[in-house]
Design an enzyme around this catalytic site. Sequence first.
Site, PDB file in Angstrom:
ATOM      1  N   HIS A  68       0.911  -1.155   0.000  1.00  0.00           N
ATOM      2  CA  HIS A  68       0.000   0.000   0.000  1.00  0.00           C
ATOM      3  C   HIS A  68       0.944   1.196   0.000  1.00  0.00           C
ATOM      4  O   HIS A  68       1.427   1.619   1.062  1.00  0.00           O
ATOM      5  CB  HIS A  68      -0.876   0.033   1.251  1.00  0.00           C
ATOM      6  CG  HIS A  68      -1.613  -1.249   1.516  1.00  0.00           C
ATOM      7  ND1 HIS A  68      -2.663  -1.671   0.736  1.00  0.00           N
ATOM      8  CD2 HIS A  68      -1.459  -2.196   2.466  1.00  0.00           C
ATOM      9  CE1 HIS A  68      -3.121  -2.827   1.209  1.00  0.00           C
ATOM     10  NE2 HIS A  68      -2.404  -3.168   2.248  1.00  0.00           N
ATOM     11  N   GLN A  71       1.203   4.258   2.457  1.00  0.00           N
ATOM     12  CA  GLN A  71       1.557   4.053   3.867  1.00  0.00           C
ATOM     13  C   GLN A  71       3.038   4.280   4.139  1.00  0.00           C
ATOM     14  O   GLN A  71       3.447   4.456   5.287  1.00  0.00           O
ATOM     15  CB  GLN A  71       1.109   2.657   4.322  1.00  0.00           C
ATOM     16  CG  GLN A  71      -0.425   2.538   4.329  1.00  0.00           C
ATOM     17  CD  GLN A  71      -0.944   1.183   4.770  1.00  0.00           C
ATOM     18  OE1 GLN A  71      -0.209   0.355   5.269  1.00  0.00           O
ATOM     19  NE2 GLN A  71      -2.244   0.960   4.570  1.00  0.00           N
ATOM     20  N   ARG A  92      -5.037   1.212  12.680  1.00  0.00           N
ATOM     21  CA  ARG A  92      -5.847   1.464  11.487  1.00  0.00           C
ATOM     22  C   ARG A  92      -6.520   2.831  11.554  1.00  0.00           C
ATOM     23  O   ARG A  92      -6.660   3.514  10.537  1.00  0.00           O
ATOM     24  CB  ARG A  92      -6.875   0.343  11.301  1.00  0.00           C
ATOM     25  CG  ARG A  92      -7.489   0.371   9.918  1.00  0.00           C
ATOM     26  CD  ARG A  92      -8.396  -0.797   9.676  1.00  0.00           C
ATOM     27  NE  ARG A  92      -9.699  -0.612  10.288  1.00  0.00           N
ATOM     28  CZ  ARG A  92     -10.803  -1.241   9.898  1.00  0.00           C
ATOM     29  NH1 ARG A  92     -10.763  -2.108   8.908  1.00  0.00           N
ATOM     30  NH2 ARG A  92     -11.948  -1.041  10.508  1.00  0.00           N
ATOM     31  N   TYR A 131      -6.364   0.853  -2.829  1.00  0.00           N
ATOM     32  CA  TYR A 131      -7.757   1.123  -2.442  1.00  0.00           C
ATOM     33  C   TYR A 131      -8.090   2.587  -2.224  1.00  0.00           C
ATOM     34  O   TYR A 131      -9.227   2.935  -1.917  1.00  0.00           O
ATOM     35  CB  TYR A 131      -8.167   0.300  -1.220  1.00  0.00           C
ATOM     36  CG  TYR A 131      -7.357   0.494   0.041  1.00  0.00           C
ATOM     37  CD1 TYR A 131      -7.634   1.535   0.916  1.00  0.00           C
ATOM     38  CD2 TYR A 131      -6.347  -0.399   0.382  1.00  0.00           C
ATOM     39  CE1 TYR A 131      -6.916   1.684   2.098  1.00  0.00           C
ATOM     40  CE2 TYR A 131      -5.630  -0.258   1.551  1.00  0.00           C
ATOM     41  CZ  TYR A 131      -5.910   0.795   2.406  1.00  0.00           C
ATOM     42  OH  TYR A 131      -5.204   0.940   3.572  1.00  0.00           O
ATOM     43  N   HIS A 224     -10.944  -6.463  -0.996  1.00  0.00           N
ATOM     44  CA  HIS A 224     -10.068  -6.095   0.132  1.00  0.00           C
ATOM     45  C   HIS A 224      -9.942  -7.189   1.188  1.00  0.00           C
ATOM     46  O   HIS A 224      -8.857  -7.552   1.614  1.00  0.00           O
ATOM     47  CB  HIS A 224     -10.550  -4.791   0.785  1.00  0.00           C
ATOM     48  CG  HIS A 224      -9.687  -4.345   1.931  1.00  0.00           C
ATOM     49  ND1 HIS A 224      -9.841  -4.823   3.217  1.00  0.00           N
ATOM     50  CD2 HIS A 224      -8.641  -3.492   1.985  1.00  0.00           C
ATOM     51  CE1 HIS A 224      -8.930  -4.261   4.012  1.00  0.00           C
ATOM     52  NE2 HIS A 224      -8.196  -3.454   3.282  1.00  0.00           N
ATOM     53  N   ARG A 227     -14.283  -8.882   5.163  1.00  0.00           N
ATOM     54  CA  ARG A 227     -14.965  -7.818   5.914  1.00  0.00           C
ATOM     55  C   ARG A 227     -15.515  -6.750   4.982  1.00  0.00           C
ATOM     56  O   ARG A 227     -16.423  -6.010   5.327  1.00  0.00           O
ATOM     57  CB  ARG A 227     -13.976  -7.141   6.877  1.00  0.00           C
ATOM     58  CG  ARG A 227     -13.485  -7.982   7.986  1.00  0.00           C
ATOM     59  CD  ARG A 227     -12.443  -7.233   8.813  1.00  0.00           C
ATOM     60  NE  ARG A 227     -11.084  -7.471   8.362  1.00  0.00           N
ATOM     61  CZ  ARG A 227     -10.218  -6.523   8.003  1.00  0.00           C
ATOM     62  NH1 ARG A 227     -10.569  -5.259   8.017  1.00  0.00           N
ATOM     63  NH2 ARG A 227      -9.005  -6.832   7.638  1.00  0.00           N
ATOM     64  N   HIS A 253      -6.955  -9.800   1.531  1.00  0.00           N
ATOM     65  CA  HIS A 253      -6.512  -9.928   2.928  1.00  0.00           C
ATOM     66  C   HIS A 253      -7.438 -10.951   3.563  1.00  0.00           C
ATOM     67  O   HIS A 253      -8.650 -10.868   3.389  1.00  0.00           O
ATOM     68  CB  HIS A 253      -6.730  -8.620   3.700  1.00  0.00           C
ATOM     69  CG  HIS A 253      -5.896  -7.458   3.276  1.00  0.00           C
ATOM     70  ND1 HIS A 253      -6.433  -6.222   2.998  1.00  0.00           N
ATOM     71  CD2 HIS A 253      -4.560  -7.316   3.133  1.00  0.00           C
ATOM     72  CE1 HIS A 253      -5.461  -5.362   2.713  1.00  0.00           C
ATOM     73  NE2 HIS A 253      -4.314  -6.006   2.777  1.00  0.00           N
ATOM     74  N   HIS A 290      -1.794 -12.366   4.435  1.00  0.00           N
ATOM     75  CA  HIS A 290      -1.951 -12.504   5.891  1.00  0.00           C
ATOM     76  C   HIS A 290      -2.934 -13.623   6.239  1.00  0.00           C
ATOM     77  O   HIS A 290      -3.922 -13.384   6.932  1.00  0.00           O
ATOM     78  CB  HIS A 290      -2.486 -11.226   6.568  1.00  0.00           C
ATOM     79  CG  HIS A 290      -1.919  -9.929   6.103  1.00  0.00           C
ATOM     80  ND1 HIS A 290      -0.589  -9.645   6.128  1.00  0.00           N
ATOM     81  CD2 HIS A 290      -2.532  -8.801   5.647  1.00  0.00           C
ATOM     82  CE1 HIS A 290      -0.400  -8.403   5.702  1.00  0.00           C
ATOM     83  NE2 HIS A 290      -1.546  -7.871   5.395  1.00  0.00           N
ATOM     84  N   ASP A 341       4.140  -4.429   2.313  1.00  0.00           N
ATOM     85  CA  ASP A 341       2.863  -3.995   2.872  1.00  0.00           C
ATOM     86  C   ASP A 341       2.841  -2.539   3.338  1.00  0.00           C
ATOM     87  O   ASP A 341       2.698  -1.625   2.537  1.00  0.00           O
ATOM     88  CB  ASP A 341       2.492  -4.983   4.002  1.00  0.00           C
ATOM     89  CG  ASP A 341       1.066  -4.844   4.482  1.00  0.00           C
ATOM     90  OD1 ASP A 341       0.404  -3.883   4.086  1.00  0.00           O
ATOM     91  OD2 ASP A 341       0.601  -5.693   5.260  1.00  0.00           O
TER      92      ASP A 341
HETATM   93  C1  NGQ Z   1      -4.854  -2.137   4.719  1.00  0.00           C
HETATM   94  N1  NGQ Z   1      -3.328  -3.323   6.145  1.00  0.00           N
HETATM   95  O1  NGQ Z   1      -5.770  -2.305   3.939  1.00  0.00           O
HETATM   96  O2  NGQ Z   1      -4.025  -1.226   4.583  1.00  0.00           O
HETATM   97  C2  NGQ Z   1      -4.723  -3.083   5.886  1.00  0.00           C
HETATM   98  C3  NGQ Z   1      -5.385  -2.521   7.098  1.00  0.00           C
HETATM   99  C4  NGQ Z   1      -7.714  -3.446   7.104  1.00  0.00           C
HETATM  100  C5  NGQ Z   1      -2.935  -4.463   6.687  1.00  0.00           C
HETATM  101  N2  NGQ Z   1      -3.807  -5.364   6.890  1.00  0.00           N
HETATM  102  C6  NGQ Z   1      -6.828  -2.257   6.952  1.00  0.00           C
HETATM  103  N3  NGQ Z   1      -1.701  -4.670   7.000  1.00  0.00           N
HETATM  104  O3  NGQ Z   1      -7.265  -4.587   6.980  1.00  0.00           O
HETATM  105  O4  NGQ Z   1      -8.891  -3.241   7.312  1.00  0.00           O
HETATM  106 ZN    ZN Z   2      -2.494  -4.999   2.992  1.00  0.00          ZN
END
Ligand code: NGQ
Ligand code: ZN
Length: 475
Positions: A68, A71, A92, A131, A224, A227, A253, A290, A341
């Site tokens: 991402h 970040q 987050r 995203y 994504h 969820r 994820h 993950h 990541d």
């Molecule tokens: C993300 N990052 O989308 O950037 C996610 C966090 C989520 C990581 N999982 C946000 N490392 O999973 O809702």
């Molecule tokens: Zn990620």
Amino acid sequence: MTTSFVRSESRALFASDALLPEGWAKNVLLEWDCSGLLTSVTPGVKKPSGVSEAQGPVMPGMPNLHSHAFQRAFAGLTEFRSTQEDSFWSWRELMYRFAGRITPEQLEDIATYLYIEMLQAGYTSVCEFHYLHHDEDGHPYADDAELALRLVRAAARAGISLTLLPVLYQTSGFGGHPAGGGQRRFIRSTENILRLIERLRTEGAGAAPAESSHAHFRVGLAPHSLRAVTPDSLAESVAGLHAMDSVAPVHIHIAEQVQEVQDCLAWSGQRPVQWLLGHAQVDARWCLVHATHISSHERIALATSGAVAGLCPTTEANLGDGVFPLAAFSHESGRWGIGSDSHACVNAAEELMLLEYGQRLVLGRRNVLATEQHPQVATAMMLAAIAGGGQASAHHTGLEAGRSADLVMLDENHPALSGLDAPRMLAAHVFASHRSSAVHRVWVAGCEHVRQGEHPGRARAFKKFVLARAALLEN
Ligand code: NGQ
Ligand code: ZN
């Protein structure tokens, strides 16, 4: 902006030591064509005159299977206690605040510098799990592909190959909970994401600056997480993608946090990996990022599916996720690769080190990821991560004819490497380089982008990166 050293007339390199798919080989002549594809890889030859010689072992470029990019601008800035008990979820919140303010120019500047850092660290391709789609208020930009195209330009300017994965994000929890305010920039309908993908597939490569090299560009899809999408939109989006490109990669994820597993169980009676394997045709096109919290049953099924487990050791450690059971998974012939990541660390060697150390700490053993074929653990891990990362990116690297000439040469004079043979040089690079990189030269599709550890565009990109980060911190 110069993005690479002068495109060398010679399209060949002689390496005393090179890491071929089957292991280390001596006296290898690598030759590639004008489009950057290796035409021959020949071990056991004498150096032909006029061909340049590598000053250290040569390996294939490492694919970075999860990024991402935005970040990167707050790497290191969330290392303070923000609540009574900091967690993935409080991180987050901070990340969302940051994501909420970023402008298109800032994204491009941050990503350009990041991709240059990746090249300097030995990554030659990146899967961008993208995203951040809309403006600060959640409205589409005048050009709906604005931010995606910023990433395409950043990658092209750096010279790194890009697998762009536009993200489908629609809900804020299992069972179709509406997305929250912090997620307003992420939301697209299924039809809309497919339109974006279609457009990027046809126009994406053309959006890159003209001077860019033959670096590879590919588009996939990233629902994504379970969820963030409903079962229907997951099925429709994947079917829509594969109607356009039957072998396009799909990343998701999956089971990063215990809370996520519990919520999935409450919603469906199944764990996330179990649910996904039961409801989608998960195969070699998929990458499960993950898959940390996985039962032995799920683990075996995932290995059998042929999908790649996307592991991001430094981020997973940083966020307190847990440890993926890689020793067992790899014993079951599971495929895996590495990603940086959140970019708390941008260094392929460090990711591999932490990955092996996590297994050692849990299992109380050493050289856990070594194999019968490759007792040198760093060699075994490097080859596995290159193969799995290449599969997940739909862009394989590897020193064999037909692959892209994506090469990484280590510095044989680096203090940690000096005087060793090639397998031990790689071991020292991964386990004992004391955070100073031994990556010396890097080629993407036959174009040299890093020399003496430095990319020619780094200083300029760094200035822009610092300005972008300062502006973001001011807000
Ligand atoms: C993300 N990052 O989308 O950037 C996610 C966090 C989520 C990581 N999982 C946000 N490392 O999973 O809702
Ligand atoms: Zn990620």
